[in-house]
Design a protein around this motif. Structure first.
Motif, PDB file in Angstrom:
ATOM      1  N   PRO A  72     -13.494  -0.995  -1.582  1.00 44.95           N
ATOM      2  CA  PRO A  72     -12.261  -1.788  -1.565  1.00 44.95           C
ATOM      3  C   PRO A  72     -11.271  -1.431  -2.672  1.00 44.95           C
ATOM      4  O   PRO A  72     -10.064  -1.485  -2.448  1.00 44.95           O
ATOM      5  N   GLU A  73     -11.752  -1.076  -3.847  1.00 42.40           N
ATOM      6  CA  GLU A  73     -10.833  -0.702  -4.929  1.00 42.40           C
ATOM      7  C   GLU A  73     -10.049   0.547  -4.562  1.00 42.40           C
ATOM      8  O   GLU A  73      -8.848   0.632  -4.802  1.00 42.40           O
ATOM      9  N   ALA A  75      -9.509   1.606  -1.467  1.00 39.70           N
ATOM     10  CA  ALA A  75      -8.627   1.231  -0.361  1.00 39.70           C
ATOM     11  C   ALA A  75      -7.366   0.564  -0.885  1.00 39.70           C
ATOM     12  O   ALA A  75      -6.248   0.886  -0.460  1.00 39.70           O
ATOM     13  N   ASP A  76      -7.530  -0.351  -1.825  1.00 40.86           N
ATOM     14  CA  ASP A  76      -6.386  -1.054  -2.404  1.00 40.86           C
ATOM     15  C   ASP A  76      -5.438  -0.072  -3.086  1.00 40.86           C
ATOM     16  O   ASP A  76      -4.221  -0.107  -2.872  1.00 40.86           O
ATOM     17  N   ALA A  77      -5.994   0.834  -3.881  1.00 40.36           N
ATOM     18  CA  ALA A  77      -5.165   1.819  -4.589  1.00 40.36           C
ATOM     19  C   ALA A  77      -4.434   2.722  -3.602  1.00 40.36           C
ATOM     20  O   ALA A  77      -3.242   3.013  -3.771  1.00 40.36           O
ATOM     21  N   LEU A  78      -5.120   3.152  -2.551  1.00 41.28           N
ATOM     22  CA  LEU A  78      -4.499   4.041  -1.568  1.00 41.28           C
ATOM     23  C   LEU A  78      -3.368   3.341  -0.821  1.00 41.28           C
ATOM     24  O   LEU A  78      -2.266   3.884  -0.706  1.00 41.28           O
ATOM     25  N   ILE A  79      -3.642   2.157  -0.325  1.00 43.03           N
ATOM     26  CA  ILE A  79      -2.624   1.438   0.450  1.00 43.03           C
ATOM     27  C   ILE A  79      -1.413   1.125  -0.416  1.00 43.03           C
ATOM     28  O   ILE A  79      -0.271   1.364  -0.018  1.00 43.03           O
ATOM     29  N   ARG A  80      -1.636   0.626  -1.605  1.00 46.16           N
ATOM     30  CA  ARG A  80      -0.516   0.307  -2.493  1.00 46.16           C
ATOM     31  C   ARG A  80       0.268   1.562  -2.867  1.00 46.16           C
ATOM     32  O   ARG A  80       1.498   1.545  -2.900  1.00 46.16           O
ATOM     33  N   SER A  81      -0.428   2.650  -3.135  1.00 48.11           N
ATOM     34  CA  SER A  81       0.253   3.898  -3.493  1.00 48.11           C
ATOM     35  C   SER A  81       1.100   4.404  -2.337  1.00 48.11           C
ATOM     36  O   SER A  81       2.208   4.881  -2.534  1.00 48.11           O
ATOM     37  N   MET A 134      -6.136  -8.401   3.907  1.00 46.28           N
ATOM     38  CA  MET A 134      -7.575  -8.483   3.703  1.00 46.28           C
ATOM     39  C   MET A 134      -7.932  -8.153   2.259  1.00 46.28           C
ATOM     40  O   MET A 134      -8.750  -8.832   1.639  1.00 46.28           O
ATOM     41  N   LEU A 135      -7.291  -7.136   1.704  1.00 41.90           N
ATOM     42  CA  LEU A 135      -7.554  -6.754   0.314  1.00 41.90           C
ATOM     43  C   LEU A 135      -7.143  -7.858  -0.658  1.00 41.90           C
ATOM     44  O   LEU A 135      -7.737  -8.008  -1.717  1.00 41.90           O
ATOM     45  N   ARG A 136      -6.130  -8.631  -0.288  1.00 39.17           N
ATOM     46  CA  ARG A 136      -5.682  -9.751  -1.124  1.00 39.17           C
ATOM     47  C   ARG A 136      -6.540 -10.997  -0.930  1.00 39.17           C
ATOM     48  O   ARG A 136      -6.322 -12.017  -1.586  1.00 39.17           O
TER      49      ARG A 136
END
Length: 159
Positions: A72-73, A75-81, A134-136
């Motif tokens: 998940p970390e 995934a979060d970094a990729l999506i936000r980037s 979902m990440l949030r």
């Protein structure tokens, strides 16, 4: 995520990481490309078997979700980037093309090709937004699957 953290987790020197990936965005694009390659390989090994285009597209998106959520970390970094990216990243186009391939399953569709890509691209956009939720912690896996199913049924109805 900091480049130093990435280098430490990868077990390489920071200079080595920068030699191959001069910027964080270069690294993100490479990782996203790798994730899509893995997803495409998974689809080749086990094609979606749903009878209708929306079901096949949902299968692919939920496979991608499971793959991303293993870390998940990351995934979060990729999506936000990708959302904040100031450079062109091929993620959206690749996902739209992949969804189009599985949705049509080699069949001819009466919609113009640019409309087909626009619709599958919109579905990919819905998926990215749902991943963020979902990440949030605002949606469960089941909730995003349900929402993606609804979007896919509507967006791919002409397929």
């Amino acid at each position: 995520m900091q480049m130093r953290t990435v280098a430490e987790r990868a077990g390489v020197a920071l200079g080595t990481l920068y030699r191959y990936f001069p910027s964080k965005m270069d690294l993100v694009v490479a990782v996203v490309g790798e994730e899509i390659d893995l997803l495409e390989s998974s689809i080749e090994r086990r094609p979606p078997h749903a009878a209708h285009p929306a079901g096949r597209a949902v299968d692919v998106l939920m496979r991608a979700t499971r793959g991303l959520m293993r870390e998940p970390e990351l995934a979060d970094a990729l999506i936000r980037s990708l959302i904040m990216a100031e450079v062109e990243a091929p993620f959206g186009d690749r996902m739209a093309s992949l969804l189009l391939r599985v949705a049509t399953d080699g069949r001819t569709v009466s919609l113009p090709p640019e409309d087909q890509l626009a619709l599958t691209g919109s579905l990919a956009g819905v998926w990215v937004q749902e991943l963020l939720e979902m990440l949030r912690g605002r949606r469960t896996y089941e909730q995003i699957q349900h929402r993606i199913e609804i979007a896919a049924e509507r967006l791919l109805a002409g397929f």
